[in-house]
Design a protein around this motif. Sequence first.
Motif, PDB file in Angstrom:
ATOM      1  N   VAL A 157       2.822  -8.863   9.086  1.00  0.00           N
ATOM      2  CA  VAL A 157       1.909  -8.118   9.944  1.00  0.00           C
ATOM      3  C   VAL A 157       0.849  -7.450   9.088  1.00  0.00           C
ATOM      4  O   VAL A 157       1.145  -6.535   8.307  1.00  0.00           O
ATOM      5  N   LEU A 158      -0.398  -7.901   9.227  1.00  0.00           N
ATOM      6  CA  LEU A 158      -1.521  -7.352   8.466  1.00  0.00           C
ATOM      7  C   LEU A 158      -2.403  -6.560   9.420  1.00  0.00           C
ATOM      8  O   LEU A 158      -3.028  -7.133  10.314  1.00  0.00           O
ATOM      9  N   THR A 159      -2.449  -5.255   9.250  1.00  0.00           N
ATOM     10  CA  THR A 159      -3.221  -4.397  10.160  1.00  0.00           C
ATOM     11  C   THR A 159      -4.369  -3.747   9.420  1.00  0.00           C
ATOM     12  O   THR A 159      -4.181  -3.069   8.401  1.00  0.00           O
ATOM     13  N   TYR A 194      -2.521   7.355  12.761  1.00  0.00           N
ATOM     14  CA  TYR A 194      -1.602   7.280  11.626  1.00  0.00           C
ATOM     15  C   TYR A 194      -0.965   5.894  11.599  1.00  0.00           C
ATOM     16  O   TYR A 194      -0.054   5.599  12.374  1.00  0.00           O
ATOM     17  N   GLN A 195      -1.404   5.030  10.710  1.00  0.00           N
ATOM     18  CA  GLN A 195      -0.877   3.667  10.665  1.00  0.00           C
ATOM     19  C   GLN A 195       0.105   3.429   9.528  1.00  0.00           C
ATOM     20  O   GLN A 195       0.838   2.448   9.545  1.00  0.00           O
ATOM     21  N   THR A 196       0.127   4.326   8.552  1.00  0.00           N
ATOM     22  CA  THR A 196       1.065   4.155   7.441  1.00  0.00           C
ATOM     23  C   THR A 196       2.496   4.270   7.964  1.00  0.00           C
ATOM     24  O   THR A 196       2.872   5.277   8.541  1.00  0.00           O
ATOM     25  N   GLY A 197       3.301   3.222   7.792  1.00  0.00           N
ATOM     26  CA  GLY A 197       4.684   3.237   8.262  1.00  0.00           C
ATOM     27  C   GLY A 197       4.812   3.324   9.762  1.00  0.00           C
ATOM     28  O   GLY A 197       5.813   3.845  10.279  1.00  0.00           O
ATOM     29  N   ILE A 198       3.841   2.808  10.508  1.00  0.00           N
ATOM     30  CA  ILE A 198       3.799   2.999  11.957  1.00  0.00           C
ATOM     31  C   ILE A 198       4.984   2.356  12.678  1.00  0.00           C
ATOM     32  O   ILE A 198       5.410   2.823  13.732  1.00  0.00           O
ATOM     33  N   HIS A 239       5.334  -5.262   7.087  1.00  0.00           N
ATOM     34  CA  HIS A 239       4.018  -4.722   7.458  1.00  0.00           C
ATOM     35  C   HIS A 239       3.214  -4.387   6.212  1.00  0.00           C
ATOM     36  O   HIS A 239       3.713  -3.730   5.301  1.00  0.00           O
ATOM     37  N   VAL A 240       1.953  -4.850   6.185  1.00  0.00           N
ATOM     38  CA  VAL A 240       1.008  -4.454   5.139  1.00  0.00           C
ATOM     39  C   VAL A 240      -0.196  -3.825   5.830  1.00  0.00           C
ATOM     40  O   VAL A 240      -0.911  -4.509   6.569  1.00  0.00           O
ATOM     41  N   ASN A 241      -0.404  -2.541   5.614  1.00  0.00           N
ATOM     42  CA  ASN A 241      -1.553  -1.850   6.185  1.00  0.00           C
ATOM     43  C   ASN A 241      -2.721  -1.953   5.205  1.00  0.00           C
ATOM     44  O   ASN A 241      -2.567  -1.709   4.000  1.00  0.00           O
TER      45      ASN A 241
END
Length: 562
Positions: free
Chosen positions: A89-91, A108-112, A156-158
């Motif tokens: 998942v690339l956000t 807040y998307q870090t560790g969402i 997940h990679v933000n």
Amino acid sequence: MAEICYRQGIRHVVISPGSRSAALTLAFVRHGGFQAHVCIDERSAGFIALGMAQQIDSPVVLICTSGSAVYNFAPAVSEAFFQQIPLLVLTADRPKEWQHQYDGQTIYQTGIFGQHVKRSFEVSPDYQHSDVQWAINRITNEAVNLASITPNGPVHVNVPIREPFYPISGEDFQPSEQVRVIKRQINQPVWPQGEWEELLDEWEDASKILIAGGQGKPDHALNAALTRITNEWDIPVLGDCIANLSGSEEFIRHQDLFLGAKEAENLRPDLLITFGMSFLSKEFKLFIRKNPPKWHWHIGEDAFLADPFQSVTREIPGKAQQFFSDLFEKLDYQSFVENSELAHDTSYHALWMQNERIARQKKLETLSNLSTFSDLTLLSSMFRYIISDFQLHIANSMSVRYANVLGTKNNWSGVYANRGTSGIDGCVSTAIGAAKVNGKPTLLVVGDVAFLYDRNGLLINSLPQNLKIVMINNAGGNIFRMIDGPGSLPELETYFETRHSFSAKRTCEDSGIAYFQVSDLAETDATVQAFLNADGIALLEGFTDPVENKRAWKALKHAMHN
């Protein structure tokens, strides 16, 4: 990032359009090595990617823009986590300094995704320094590898991105010269001889041995090993339809119908061996909890101790196919050396098979006596006319329970359901994603509420033409009428079933799907055959009565106790 994903073997990327994610989108699209699939609804996009990864057993990339778009991936991400399906998942995100500055699509998307991913990473929005480039290279490799390490799952990679994020005219997209692929070797478990001796001692001390499979993918080698065990040693093997057990008529498939009977207590095992993930059969789970075995081995590669039967005594890490093959060889060799037969009670297998045959016969008798149109008669006709090697996808709620009872004799190429979280969200989109990559005729059985909830998955440009959809329209959440509790409440229809008058017809018109409908028993067989013979993607909507559905379902359940 795109180049590393390609060199690591990833070939599919599902993209939801957005501005902040333009750099990610263009990197993968202009790379040239990926099949890009576009879906405007992130929730549906997540499940389409899940359906693809479920089939190819390899990570699929998901890309979306920043803000609430990311949250809409959450249902699919959680399902992938609990069903052990690899997703990357690339956000896209806005740099952290813009949080709380009234800047749009900034959350807040870090560790969402919290604990619903195997791990979360974040890269720096400033890429100029060589250390940052090295870190992005390392993180991308680690994320891809981690998604594919057993147990598989989403990673997940933000990616915070500064403006400008659109290329200027004539600007090329080229991978960095420092791209470096980091492969990870598979760790093969080896069990010491002493541990095998402990297992064999428990096996020899058990008179009644039962093997039970939870949800799993079709596995020819596993089925061959279990067929050999049940045929040569008379040991019962059972599983729901989502266990994908095939190859032997001796496998137990109707346990959910007969285990509720009082006389079933004599089926209690001394040794229970389970494998796979979730068990659909509530009756089987309750039966084992009430009648726990002395020993319970669970074979799997889970990261958590799963004990839904409340009876596990031994965790056995590894693949079920390898374990049962090794077990057979060791016991067969021991029997040869000692010149003796295995000491377990073979009449135990005969008792299970007696219950299985009675359940099969009573099921057929009950179905043949149903004289009005219902969910059961529609699906019974559908499964009877399936000839080719269909892959079956089943939505949750009543659909999967119907299929578990009815669909056991078909030669399905695989049976799939979102039983990680068992939600109705995403059932249509998952089947769409699967059909886009499996190259097989695919049948989805779905209820009206689940279909309406997820019809945005049908908004993609290129629908798979190998997909057939059976929608059971009983005008609401019919399961609440079937289960104890809400079925007797005066609020049933308004607040639980949520009665409605919607149909799939206009959705099919919008999406170019051939549409069939049926509401009469006399017309069922002919309509089903026309639907199955239709070229391309098609949908059959069966309009059934919830009261009649309850009567038919209860008649089937009650027949097992008479």
